[in-house]
Design an enzyme around this catalytic site. Structure first.
Site, PDB file in Angstrom:
ATOM      1  N   GLY A   1       0.794  -1.209   0.000  1.00 37.16           N
ATOM      2  CA  GLY A   1       0.000   0.000   0.000  1.00 37.16           C
ATOM      3  C   GLY A   1       0.833   1.267   0.000  1.00 37.16           C
ATOM      4  O   GLY A   1       0.479   2.262  -0.648  1.00 37.16           O
TER       5      GLY A   1
ATOM      6  N   ASN B   1      -7.420   4.662   9.313  1.00 36.40           N
ATOM      7  CA  ASN B   1      -6.845   3.457   9.905  1.00 36.40           C
ATOM      8  C   ASN B   1      -6.858   3.472  11.426  1.00 36.40           C
ATOM      9  O   ASN B   1      -6.821   2.422  12.057  1.00 36.40           O
ATOM     10  CB  ASN B   1      -5.404   3.264   9.409  1.00 36.40           C
TER      11      ASN B   1
ATOM     12  N   CYS C   1       2.564   1.374  11.510  1.00 38.81           N
ATOM     13  CA  CYS C   1       3.505   1.500  10.396  1.00 38.81           C
ATOM     14  C   CYS C   1       4.694   2.379  10.745  1.00 38.81           C
ATOM     15  O   CYS C   1       5.240   3.075   9.896  1.00 38.81           O
ATOM     16  CB  CYS C   1       2.781   2.049   9.172  1.00 38.81           C
TER      17      CYS C   1
END
Length: 376
Positions: free
Chosen positions: A71, A140, A313
């Protein structure tokens, strides 16, 4: 780990058995999808099947799918390859969008975490240069769903292209790229039950797109490099299952809502970010007042419950959430927030385990619970 509870599906969800089987089949074979002999054609057929199923998941055509290494690569490729110097993003975008270009114009969001459409309209009107607008479909961290179709309507009046990061939304809510009207859509396999390290850019036919990697003719010249055939096959299999399992999202929403109700019974001062607007059915962002997220994470991990603090992340680091800050949260509120994200392996018992462990921690550590404890 047998008794552990995994509630961090927005970071990555367990691979679907069908995806594992598809990958294993490829790994037991041999061939390069760019080769013209029998072995190569067999691999090409696997890539083509996956391309078709991923396209179906988002209401696109197979020819419009460009497979990537994930992504982040997909987002970077679009923002750097759409041919627009002026980039406009929402304040709650993922770092792979926020940091993809220099000098992006940032659009604020409301207290509920929804992009401010009036502000977007004014920012686009402030320049005569056609730009690229990048707005995620669902956040997210909070799960808040964005009004992407409205973003497209506003962008079109200013001659802007629109990119939608649908990484977190795919497999959790139905997606129709044509109905959204976006020019670019990005996906990641491991968020919906496929392998890590595989993603996709979905292109509206005819939009400008410059390859981020050059040196080969793969992906119709739009992404050079030998395709990760095993990963792509796993992506395709996971996309098929995800499309079939969309109806189960309502059951996750029931579990999520009960969880939030139970937490509120124990901790009336607990704050649920984005709880007053439309969200993904699996996601909850909850602040335990007065208790640092890092403390909560460690205590819950010791209790056998895995959740997260914001995005996963950042190389395992817990850092202040730009998403919650953009929503108007104070530093202390943001620093005490956890993300609980359910998935296809989640059961009512798992949610109950989390509620029990979180409640025990609240009673022991939250300043708000102490007067009641002392009175008892």
């Amino acid at each position: 780990m047998i008794d552990s509870v995994y509630l961090d599906h927005n970071a990555t969800t367990p691979m679907r058995p069908q995806a594992i089987a598809a990958m294993a089949e490829v790994m037991h074979a041999v061939g390069n999808a760019s080769s013209v002999h029998t072995f190569g054609r067999a691999m090409r057929a696997r890539v083509d099947r996956a391309r078709a199923t991923v396209a179906t998941l988002v209401g696109a055509k197979a020819a419009d799918i460009v497979f990537t290494g994930g992504g982040t690569e997909a987002n970077n490729t679009v923002l750097q390859g759409a041919g627009r110097r002026r980039v406009v993003i929402s304040a709650i975008e993922h770092d792979s969008v926020r940091l993809a270009t220099d000098g992006a114009v940032v659009v604020p969001v409301t207290a509920d975490g929804v992009i401010d459409l009036d502000a977007l309209s004014h920012l686009l009107a402030a320049s005569s240069e056609p730009g690229l607008v990048s707005v995620m479909l669902a956040n997210n961290e909070t799960g808040v769903i964005q009004p992407v179709a409205d973003v497209v309507r506003i962008a079109r009046t200013a001659g802007a292209l629109v990119h939608c990061d649908a990484v977190q939304a795919a497999g959790k809510i139905a997606i129709d790229m044509t109905a959204l009207g976006v020019d670019y859509l990005t996906l990641s396999a491991h968020k919906l039950g496929g392998p890590q390290g595989v993603g996709a850019v979905v292109l509206r036919p005819g939009v400008p797109f410059t390859a981020g990697q050059r040196g080969g003719g793969q992906e119709r010249g739009r992404r050079a490099g030998t395709e990760n055939t095993a990963g792509i096959a796993g992506f395709g299999a996971a996309a098929t299952v995800a499309a079939e399992a969309l109806s189960s999202s309502a059951a996750l929403a029931v579990l999520r809502d009960k969880m939030e109700h139970d937490l509120a019974q124990v901790a009336p001062d607990a704050q649920i970010f984005g709880g007053g607007t439309s969200r993904l059915p699996n996601t909850s962002c909850v602040a335990m007042p007065g208790v640092a997220a890092t403390t909560q994470l460690m205590a819950l991990d010791l209790a056998g419950v895995a959740v997260s603090a914001g995005s996963a992340c950042s190389s395992g680091k817990v850092k202040p959430s730009h998403v919650l800050a953009a929503m108007g949260a104070t530093e202390s509120e943001a620093a005490s927030a956890l993300r609980i994200s359910l998935g296809w392996t989640t059961t009512a018992d798992h949610v109950g385990r989390f509620v029990g462990a979180w409640s025990d921690l609240y009673r022991r550590l939250s300043p708000a619970s102490r007067p009641a404890t002392a009175a008892a």
